[in-house]
Design an enzyme around this catalytic site. Structure first.
Site, PDB file in Angstrom:
ATOM      1  N   GLU A 117       0.829  -1.219   0.000  1.00  0.00           N
ATOM      2  CA  GLU A 117       0.000   0.000   0.000  1.00  0.00           C
ATOM      3  C   GLU A 117       0.864   1.270   0.000  1.00  0.00           C
ATOM      4  OE1 GLU A 117      -4.139  -1.499   1.993  1.00  0.00           O
ATOM      5  OE2 GLU A 117      -2.586  -0.856   3.375  1.00  0.00           O
TER       6      GLU A 117
ATOM      7  N   GLU B 108      -6.287  -7.897  -0.860  1.00  0.00           N
ATOM      8  CA  GLU B 108      -6.902  -7.866   0.476  1.00  0.00           C
ATOM      9  C   GLU B 108      -8.393  -7.634   0.299  1.00  0.00           C
ATOM     10  OE1 GLU B 108      -5.205  -5.158   3.273  1.00  0.00           O
ATOM     11  OE2 GLU B 108      -3.142  -5.760   2.842  1.00  0.00           O
TER      12      GLU B 108
END
Length: 602
Positions: free
Chosen positions: A157, A239
């Protein structure tokens, strides 16, 4: 030997392959339960397990590496392989994961000239040394070497944090230079701004997105970004959030099981692949919980990482597990599925748990730590400490009339301060209140001043990741009247070893203390410590720190895996900072969760 490729589809041995993955963090699950969790993933019909790798556990001190016991990553991967599961490993220096400082070791903070998560050569040098030790555990387990690792992640991320492509390429090159040859990937929010900043798409590093619903919209954004860069890659959610984490003083977050099953079905019917985050959340043992960054009042996360996942904190199937297995059976009828493994936890009543002693922190300082002396207080990191508590001590002279209030201020500290004068608590300050006036009389001419600072967990995501607030303890000093006080002793209290506690040393009511109990089991068993009636602190089972408790809830129990217990007499010790102590405690067979009337920590 098997093969794995990323073309227009994922190809396993040259045939189209849908990745059905679930996240299990080996470091949040006791090794005696790895098989239980991995089997239940396989039995749900999934084919892959995904895990992060926490740098701060594997190199807790600079140059000292540990890949044994609960940190035996290779053994975890091998157990997955024995069950026929492929693996995705995410060994990026930063993992987020609601984990203490996102997995970076806190000792990096002692170097104020270093900028972590950047091209800074000093940071990359530390990553290189870590990868020298980590990668040998992974390289021979790649599918290209006959193992079960099909993909690895470069950074996590990063598009939510920075856009330093040179840094991303440096991490990639450190991996490639140490033998990584499976496909590499990144994972980011699926919108263009995040993807543009956090990916290496032009370097052919596979791009995935993170989300938990509306797969059609999110995949459309991801596909558009692929096509903008001339890629015709498969679509994957690295995710897929099936629940959420929880914070102190807030109600537990739940997601409807049917809503999750419908959302997963939508994604799979779009010919997508996914990794459930989390499949089994587990526990933030010790001091490893993370923290959510806010403008003034950061929100620290609880010990349980149950996450409302398909497996609960203990590792048993929830309603979500069964509904997801139904989806797999419907869409992938050839997938192997089975009934799950289910454990039973034990309860022990208060009448069957013996209170065996209580002793004070102040009375045991020399048994727990050697004082470090300095003119002004120093931060935890500057004293070589990463986690836990620090007790700062000095003497202050009374300059006002007897009975009149003196003014004391803790200048620039984190995260929580308890201030004692001559052993009496005069103030507790939390985050943004630290620095406000503490007015109290000084009872004698020369007074002992003790300040117990608690690191409640560093930020794991967001704009405060490199803020000075991530350095814990007292960072500037302490003022009495208007001037800074000199000549400090500091006792670092990571509480890694409490075996030298002297329970005959005494205890003063209202001060931090250790309370010891003993309970007997016929065989090792899971259980939950009921901390009702205690205030705030951490608990130890047979010497292992199983995590923090806090009376503000919402969770009033601490999970104890059977691997930390044994047949016969077991020891339970609670370190209580608020002075709320009892001579009785019980163990439950299930967690105790309260519904709170108000939200957030005041």
């Amino acid at each position: 030997m098997h093969t794995f490729e990323i073309r227009e589809r994922f190809l396993l041995d040259g045939k189209p392959f849908t990745i059905l993955s679930g996240a299990i963090h080996y470091f949040r699950v006791h090794p005696t339960d790895w098989h239980h969790s991995l089997y239940n993933l396989k039995a749900m019909g999934f084919n892959t397990v995904e895990t992060y790798v926490p740098w701060n556990l594997h190199e807790a001190k600079p140059g000292e590496f540990d890949f044994t016991g609960a940190l035996d990553l290779a053994r975890f991967l091998d157990e997955a392989a024995e069950l026929g599961l492929w693996t995705i490993v995410r060994p990026s220096p930063f993992i987020c994961a609601e984990w203490e400082w996102g997995g970076l070791p806190a000792w990096l903070l002692a170097d104020r000239d270093m900028r972590p998560r950047s091209r800074d050569p000093r940071f990359l040098e530390r990553v290189a040394a870590y990868y020298d030790e980590l990668m040998p555990h992974l390289v021979d387990r790649q599918i290209t070497h006959g193992g079960n690792i099909i993909m690895m992640q470069v950074e996590n991320e990063y598009g939510s944090y920075g856009e330093d492509k040179e840094y991303l390429r440096a991490i990639r090159d450190l991996m490639l230079g140490r033998g990584v040859d499976v496909p590499l990937c990144t994972s980011d929010g699926p919108w263009r701004g995040c993807l543009r900043a956090g990916t290496l798409i032009d370097d052919d590093v596979f791009v995935t997105g993170n989300f938990g619903s509306r797969a059609d919209e999110n995949f459309a954004q991801l596909k558009a970004f692929h096509e903008e860069h001339g890629k015709n890659w498969p679509l994957m959610c690295m995710e897929f959030w099936d629940g959420w984490f929880n914070r102190w003083g807030e109600n537990v977050i739940r997601r409807d099981a049917q809503d999750l099953a419908d959302s997963v079905r939508e994604l799979l019917e779009l010919d997508g692949s996914l990794s459930l985050y989390m499949f089994h959340g587990g526990t933030n043992f010790g001091f490893m919980n993370g923290c959510s960054a806010r403008h003034t009042h950061d929100l620290h996360q609880v010990t349980s990482y149950d996450y409302d996942a398909p497996l609960d904190e203990e590792g048993n199937p929830t309603e979500k597990w069964y509904k997801l297995r139904d989806v797999v059976r419907d869409l992938f009828p050839d997938a192997w599925t089975a009934e799950p493994l289910v454990k039973k936890a034990c309860a022990v009543s208060a009448e069957d748990i013996a209170f065996t002693g209580r002793c004070g922190l102040f009375e045991n300082l020399d048994n727990l730590s050697e004082p470090q002396r300095s003119l002004y207080p120093r931060s935890m990191e500057d004293m070589g400490q990463s986690y836990g508590y620090t007790l700062y001590r000095t003497k202050i002279e009374r300059d006002v009339a007897e009975g009149a209030d003196e003014r004391i201020r803790v200048i620039d500290g984190r995260d929580r301060a308890q201030v004692f004068v001559e052993g009496e608590l005069v103030a507790t300050q939390y985050q943004e209140h630290i620095g406000e006036d503490i007015r109290c009389p000084l009872p004698v001419a020369h007074n002992r001043l003790d300040i117990l600072m608690e690191n409640m967990g560093r930020v794991n995501y967001g704009h405060k990741f490199l803020a000075d607030t991530q350095r814990k303890g007292i960072r500037t000093g302490v003022c009495v009247d208007l001037h800074f006080i000199l000549n400090w002793e500091a006792y670092t209290l990571p509480l890694e070893d409490i075996s030298k506690l002297d329970f005959s040393a005494g205890w003063r009511e209202g001060t931090p203390s250790f309370t010891r109990f003993e309970f007997t089991l016929d065989e090792p068993a899971d259980t939950f410590i009921d901390t009702t009636g205690f205030g705030k602190g951490v608990a130890f089972v047979n010497g292992t720190n199983v995590g923090r408790y806090w009376e503000i809830g919402p969770i009033a129990t601490l999970y104890v895996p059977h691997g930390l217990t044994h047949a016969g007499v077991n020891e339970l010790v609670l370190f209580e900072t608020e002075g709320h102590v009892h001579d009785a405690i019980s163990l439950r067979a299930e967690p105790l969760i309260h519904t709170l009337e108000t939200e957030g920590v005041e």
